[in-house]
Design a protein around this motif. Structure first.
Motif, mmCIF file in Angstrom:
data_model
loop_
_atom_site.group_PDB
_atom_site.id
_atom_site.type_symbol
_atom_site.label_atom_id
_atom_site.label_comp_id
_atom_site.label_asym_id
_atom_site.label_seq_id
_atom_site.Cartn_x
_atom_site.Cartn_y
_atom_site.Cartn_z
ATOM 1 N N ASP A 42 0.832 -1.202 0.000
ATOM 2 C CA ASP A 42 0.000 0.000 0.000
ATOM 3 C C ASP A 42 0.870 1.257 0.000
ATOM 4 O O ASP A 42 0.593 2.223 -0.714
ATOM 5 N N ALA A 43 1.939 1.225 0.807
ATOM 6 C CA ALA A 43 2.833 2.387 0.884
ATOM 7 C C ALA A 43 3.548 2.597 -0.452
ATOM 8 O O ALA A 43 3.720 3.748 -0.891
ATOM 9 N N LEU A 47 3.161 5.910 -2.720
ATOM 10 C CA LEU A 47 4.353 6.657 -3.141
ATOM 11 C C LEU A 47 4.365 6.833 -4.655
ATOM 12 O O LEU A 47 4.635 7.927 -5.157
ATOM 13 N N ASP A 48 4.038 5.780 -5.393
ATOM 14 C CA ASP A 48 3.964 5.884 -6.859
ATOM 15 C C ASP A 48 2.937 6.941 -7.268
ATOM 16 O O ASP A 48 3.180 7.729 -8.189
ATOM 17 N N ILE A 49 1.799 6.938 -6.601
ATOM 18 C CA ILE A 49 0.748 7.909 -6.919
ATOM 19 C C ILE A 49 1.253 9.324 -6.656
ATOM 20 O O ILE A 49 1.046 10.228 -7.475
ATOM 21 N N ALA A 59 6.422 17.613 -0.437
ATOM 22 C CA ALA A 59 6.208 17.256 0.970
ATOM 23 C C ALA A 59 5.429 15.945 1.054
ATOM 24 O O ALA A 59 5.727 15.092 1.898
ATOM 25 N N ASP A 60 4.442 15.781 0.170
ATOM 26 C CA ASP A 60 3.661 14.543 0.145
ATOM 27 C C ASP A 60 4.542 13.371 -0.286
ATOM 28 O O ASP A 60 4.472 12.284 0.293
ATOM 29 N N VAL A 61 5.392 13.577 -1.276
ATOM 30 C CA VAL A 61 6.302 12.520 -1.733
ATOM 31 C C VAL A 61 7.215 12.114 -0.588
ATOM 32 O O VAL A 61 7.396 10.919 -0.309
ATOM 33 N N GLU A 67 6.767 6.673 4.896
ATOM 34 C CA GLU A 67 5.823 5.592 5.185
ATOM 35 C C GLU A 67 6.298 4.283 4.544
ATOM 36 O O GLU A 67 6.236 3.222 5.170
ATOM 37 N N PHE A 68 6.756 4.373 3.299
ATOM 38 C CA PHE A 68 7.257 3.178 2.620
ATOM 39 C C PHE A 68 8.467 2.615 3.350
ATOM 40 O O PHE A 68 8.563 1.413 3.584
#
Length: 139
Positions: A42-43, A47-49, A59-61, A67-68
């Protein structure tokens, strides 16, 4: 040709008690490892998204990358704890045999690595990590 992973249980000559102990270790740890694999998948997808979305938010990346990495670390910890638990069950002679089988398996894998690598991705594609792009973002 039979270039499969060796049957370690048969080749190590484990006793019935050892087989029971290893079965118990696997049964006890299986749910946590399954959950950790799911979290890592899921992580990776998230991350790909974040990386390949229409708008990139760094910041989101970075957050998704953390998380990954945390999920990956948890899965590694669980796997190595399982290996340690199994290793404690083996006799000294079985451990020597196990190391030899693992070395042979690694050599076989390296011999076959070039063929496997070419099928996994093409030029310009990011390296595979737990099947990127396996689900569309809207699922």
């Amino acid at each position: 040709s039979e270039e499969r992973r060796p049957n370690l249980l048969a080749e190590l000559g484990l006793s019935p008690d050892q087989l029971q102990q290893i079965g118990r270790v696997n049964r006890e740890r299986r749910p946590a490892i399954r959950d950790a694999r799911r979290r890592m998948g899921d992580a990776a997808r998230d991350l790909d998204i974040a990386i390949y979305g229409d708008v990139v938010n760094e910041a989101d990346v970075k957050s998704r990358l953390k998380e990954f990495q945390a999920a990956e670390a948890e899965l590694s910890r669980l796997r190595f704890e399982s290996e340690l638990a199994v290793r404690k069950i083996l006799t000294a002679e079985q451990l020597v045999r196990f190391r030899e089988l693992r070395r042979r398996f690694a050599e076989e894998r390296m011999k076959n690595a070039p063929q496997r690598g070419m099928r996994r991705r093409g030029p310009g594609m990011p390296p595979p990590h737990d099947q990127p792009f396996r689900r569309p973002p809207n699922e």
